[in-house]
Enzyme design. Sequence first.
Site, PDB file in Angstrom:
ATOM      1  N   GLU A 263     -30.397  25.276  -9.292  1.00  0.00           N
ATOM      2  CA  GLU A 263     -28.411  26.299  -9.311  1.00  0.00           C
ATOM      3  C   GLU A 263     -28.781  25.943  -8.098  1.00  0.00           C
ATOM      4  OE1 GLU A 263     -28.534  30.083 -11.811  1.00  0.00           O
ATOM      5  OE2 GLU A 263     -27.063  30.268 -10.245  1.00  0.00           O
TER       6      GLU A 263
ATOM      7  N   ARG B  59     -22.614  30.196  -2.436  1.00  0.00           N
ATOM      8  CA  ARG B  59     -22.506  30.691  -1.959  1.00  0.00           C
ATOM      9  C   ARG B  59     -22.245  30.692   0.293  1.00  0.00           C
ATOM     10  NH1 ARG B  59     -26.518  35.312  -5.006  1.00  0.00           N
ATOM     11  NH2 ARG B  59     -25.153  34.744  -6.770  1.00  0.00           N
TER      12      ARG B  59
ATOM     13  N   THR C 245     -23.173  30.458  -8.983  1.00  0.00           N
ATOM     14  CA  THR C 245     -21.886  31.694  -8.758  1.00  0.00           C
ATOM     15  C   THR C 245     -20.028  30.881  -9.246  1.00  0.00           C
ATOM     16  OG1 THR C 245     -23.658  31.875  -6.820  1.00  0.00           O
ATOM     17  CG2 THR C 245     -21.047  33.071  -6.752  1.00  0.00           C
TER      18      THR C 245
ATOM     19  N   LYS D  66     -26.131  33.927 -18.737  1.00  0.00           N
ATOM     20  CA  LYS D  66     -27.099  34.630 -18.346  1.00  0.00           C
ATOM     21  C   LYS D  66     -26.636  36.140 -18.380  1.00  0.00           C
ATOM     22  CE  LYS D  66     -26.660  34.720 -12.740  1.00  0.00           C
ATOM     23  NZ  LYS D  66     -26.746  34.274 -12.196  1.00  0.00           N
TER      24      LYS D  66
HETATM   25  C1  3PG Z   1     -28.618  35.471  -8.387  1.00  0.00           C
HETATM   26  O1  3PG Z   1     -27.522  35.587  -7.948  1.00  0.00           O
HETATM   27  O2  3PG Z   1     -27.830  34.672 -10.150  1.00  0.00           O
HETATM   28  C2  3PG Z   1     -29.363  36.519  -9.082  1.00  0.00           C
HETATM   29  O3  3PG Z   1     -28.161  37.468  -7.531  1.00  0.00           O
HETATM   30  C3  3PG Z   1     -30.066  36.605  -8.163  1.00  0.00           C
HETATM   31  O4  3PG Z   1     -31.239  37.357  -8.124  1.00  0.00           O
HETATM   32  P1  3PG Z   1     -32.909  37.139  -7.284  1.00  0.00           P
HETATM   33  O5  3PG Z   1     -31.839  37.453  -5.899  1.00  0.00           O
HETATM   34  O6  3PG Z   1     -32.636  38.802  -7.525  1.00  0.00           O
HETATM   35  O7  3PG Z   1     -33.559  36.283  -7.712  1.00  0.00           O
END
Ligand code: 3PG
Length: 219
Positions: A51, A55, A79, A139
């Site tokens: 994934e 961002r 995202t 999710k």
């Molecule tokens: C995401 O973007 O899906 C989560 O913020 C990832 O979270 P983490 O950095 O705590 O693994």
Amino acid sequence: MPAKFVTSNAPLTALDVMQDAPVIPVITLDDPGIAVDLAHALVAGGIRMLEVTLRTAAALACVRRIAQGCPDAVVGVGTVCSARDVAAAVDAGARFAVSPGYTPALGVACRAHALPLLPGAVTPSEIMAALEDGFGELKFFPAFQSGAAAMLKALAGPFPHVRFCPTGGITAANATEFLLLPNVACVGGSWLVPADAVGSRDFDRIESLARAAAALPRN
Ligand code: 3PG
């Protein structure tokens, strides 16, 4: 590895995405030049569903590079927040989408592009809205702030068939408590791709982290 994952354009379901490995790495990259090496390292460690979050300005270029340069990986986008994101992701070669939330417009766009979607949902009403539109692989984000394993256990009562991918605050140390829950198919996390390892091009370390993640027990 099932052949459908290595042949480009073969149909893939959200459940396929969740079940391929215990962890979906959440990848945020600024440099498309390292995307393929990073993908190869994750695949070498046993993690194929990747994934890439939307961002950074480089995100879609990274998706495109991985789609073209690492055929053993299945690259998706994270995202994803709008129909426009979906179209751009598909154009770049993404084969699945992950969203922090859910809107009917997002569901329609993913359906129109035959793009498997893991939408985010944490409350019963959000889960019901996603289910109403046919999305039952979700999710669970942000996992810790939303009640963590205790909340997931409670949600298994009214929604026994929903499969979750908890994300947000998951690490190698706490992943197992989630992975052993009957309604958790996999977890998501950025710990497989630490910023310092990416910065120093330490792909051996990333491969080791992927190998450990691929070996995590799950229900
Ligand atoms: C995401 O973007 O899906 C989560 O913020 C990832 O979270 P983490 O950095 O705590 O693994």
